[in-house]
Design an enzyme around this catalytic site. Structure first.
Site: not given
Length: 304
Positions: A161-163
């Site tokens: 995941f990106d944040g």
């Protein structure tokens, strides 16, 4: 007693994300609905080739086998097809031995409204508009990009995941977009002990974490990673946010703006979710990628 999905990880997926429907979609675009219907009926006994999200779905469903029962993961088919044209899809599901038994065929309309009814934690589709509508309704959703990446067959599901604007809200990203890197870094330093608000994928991550918690870390069939452009000192707020949420992330990569593709390949991700299309396009050269059209970056590009 009615059937319940309580305690399950529920993922909804479109037929075009699960299978390669490019040829039949070409017939629809060039010749219209009637020709498409005739084509699908004529070929309904021919199994479709796997689509870009097929390896991910196979691994998700494989968790039930590893756990020894079918109470952990449920995959739901959500399709714009009618039940008539969708028969080929169900025949293909049977051909590959996928234990998918529930579906909604929306007859040409967006099926996103059934995400809530099925209690899905995640919706995956190749139709960007359906994904935007699901996100606007408050559900985790991503547009699966075309990818030449091959799925791994080691059995462990790896999700990255990106944040900001994915796991977390876009509150910090807005400061970066409006005032630059220095203002962003100063804000994150000052707010290091203030947990970030949740983004659209917080609920999905929490559901993954609950499932992971049923296994020991050494035997878990799921491994997660945070792959973010943040770097020190902006990392601290992220660490403290996840701690406040009580959620485990197995690996965290703070890349300080480096291209994410090679790192996702090294992590061996089965899928990567990011709000920025350019990061998804880079990732798709190495792994399956899902674009999350949410937050300030997509508002500015007109995609949200």
């Amino acid at each position: 007693m009615p059937v319940s999905f309580d305690g399950k990880l529920v993922v909804a997926i479109s037929s075009r994300a699960l299978f390669n429907l490019s040829e039949s979609h070409r017939v629809f675009e060039e010749h219209g609905l009637d020709a498409y219907r005739e084509y699908q009926v004529a070929h309904e006994d021919e199994a479709l080739e796997p689509g870009d999200a097929f390896p991910l779905v196979r691994k998700l469903l494989g968790i039930n086998t590893l756990a020894g029962d079918d109470t952990r993961v449920e995959v739901i088919l959500l399709s714009r097809n009618s039940s008539d044209t969708g028969l080929r899809v169900f025949n293909s599901i049977e051909h590959y031995g996928l234990p998918i038994t529930r579906a909604a065929f929306a007859g040409g309309q967006s099926p996103h409204r059934y995400v809530s009814a099925f209690g899905a934690h995640l919706f995956l589709s190749t139709a960007a508009e359906d994904v935007r509508e699901a996100l606007a309704a408050g559900y985790a959703a991503a547009t699966i990009l075309p990818s030449g990446a091959l799925g791994r067959h080691d059995g462990q599901l790896r999700i990255a995941f990106d944040g900001d604007a994915v796991l977390f809200s876009d509150e910090s990203e807005r400061i970066f977009q409006e005032s630059g890197l220095e203002a962003f870094a100063e804000n994150e330093r000052r707010a290091a002990h203030e947990p970030l608000s949740g983004g659209p994928f917080k609920g999905f991550l929490s559901a993954l974490h609950r499932l992971q918690s049923e296994f020991s870390p050494e035997q878990s069939p799921i491994r997660t990673a945070l792959v973010t452009a943040r770097s020190a000192p902006a990392h601290e707020r992220v660490v403290r946010t996840l701690r406040a949420w009580g959620v485990r992330i197995d690996e965290s990569l703070f890349l300080g703006g480096l291209d994410k593709g090679a790192f996702l390949e090294a992590f061996a991700a089965d899928v990567f979710f990011d709000d920025q299309a350019r990061h998804c396009e880079s990732a798709a050269r190495h792994v399956a990628a899902g674009h999350v059209p949410h937050g300030v970056t997509n508002e500015r590009s007109g995609e949200a």
